[in-house]
Design an enzyme around this catalytic site. Structure first.
Site: not given
Length: 332
Positions: A123, A147, A151
């Protein structure tokens, strides 16, 4: 070739399955078997090769070993919870987005004479502000969300395990996928699709950020192209840098809305209602806006040409009734 898709029930997973079934091959090799795995049953369309669809929780101990028992040569790792949910539930985010990924890579490492190609979807959230106007390929990873951190950790393990010869990994940092079909999800970026999708379908949409917000986009069709390209990529061209930022289209919310106006008229735009949401604005405000993506382009990855094209792709591929209308037109 045996292929495994993790996260197969999601939007990208379903579209990838359709593409694999349609092509019958990937990376220049015919598909002999396709396995689909997710926490809910993924649809298995008719195909010229066997398809197995099962319910699996990658974060549960022992699941990764079960999934690779058949030694798939190609693994698409799409499984994750989205940004907003990962930020709201720290433990769940790390358990699924990081622990599940590490368990998968560890399970592969422990199998002798087994080095599959692993395509890992990362991402843009691996980057953190402050940013230059256009972010170069060698920009540092300093995520500002849980998040993004999860990642980034997955990217680092992918590179290290590839360096050591345990797997053959390619990580692709996807732009925000727009226009996403179906219902809204819990991603902080969900409104980018909502302000296009809902008005096109005659429904009201909520805009939680200022129209000056700029972001990096790709259509679902482009995202599937990225995955297929990564699956067949010659790893010698990557060197030690196994993770790539995908090409995209930089556009402001205002430019999105003007593209919608050009495609669907003022009536559609009138269905967008501004409702500021400081929490979403704070998350999105820390995201990058534009990238060079030169490495990916040099390796053959291609994005979308304009936001109007992205809208038209949604209308042709995913708008309710679009495929039925296309089929009827072909029949006539």
């Amino acid at each position: 070739m045996k292929v495994l898709v993790l996260g197969a029930a999601g939007m990208i997973g379903c579209k990838l399955t359709e593409r694999l079934v349609r092509d019958g091959e990937v990376g220049g090799k015919k598909i002999a078997h396709l396995a689909l795995a997710d926490i809910v049953q993924a649809p298995a369309p008719p195909a010229s090769f066997p398809i197995a669809s099962g319910v699996f929780d990658l974060s549960r101990r022992g699941t990764a070993e079960e999934l690779i028992a058949d030694r798939p040569e190609l693994i698409f790792h799409l499984a994750a919870i989205v940004s907003g949910e990962a930020e709201a539930d720290l433990e769940k985010g790390y358990r699924i987005n990081f622990d599940g990924t590490r368990d998968l890579f560890e399970a592969i490492r422990r199998v002798d004479d087994y080095v599959p190609r692993v395509v890992f979807t990362s991402s843009l959230a691996v980057y953190g502000a402050p940013f230059p106007g256009v972010i170069p390929d060698d920009f540092h990873l300093t995520p500002l969300t849980s998040y993004g951190t999860q990642k980034a950790m997955g990217e680092l393990i992918l590179s290290d395990y590839s360096r050591r010869g345990f797997l053959d990994g390619v990580g692709i940092r996807l732009p925000t996928i727009c226009v996403r079909p179906g219902k809204p999800n819990r991603a902080a970026s969900g409104f980018f699709s909502g302000i296009i999708r809902e008005p096109l379908n005659g429904q009201k949409a909520v805009l939680p950020v200022p129209p000056t917000v700029r972001h990096w986009f790709a259509s679902p069709r482009a995202a599937i192209g990225f995955l297929i390209q990564a699956a067949g990529l010659d790893a010698s061209r990557l060197g030690a840098k196994r993770n790539l930022t995908m090409p995209g289209l930089s556009a402001t919310v205002e430019e999105q809305i003007e593209a919608l106006r050009d495609v669907a008229g003022n009536e559609a735009v009138a269905l967008i209602e501004t409702q500021p949401d400081p929490a979403i604005a704070a998350i999105v405000g820390g995201w990058p806006e534009a990238f060079e993506a030169g490495r990916a382009r040099d390796l053959g990855f291609r994005g979308d040409a304009s936001f109007a094209e992205i809208i038209e792709i949604y209308r042709r591929d995913d708008m309710p009734g679009a495929r039925a209308s296309e089929a009827a037109g072909m029949a006539s």
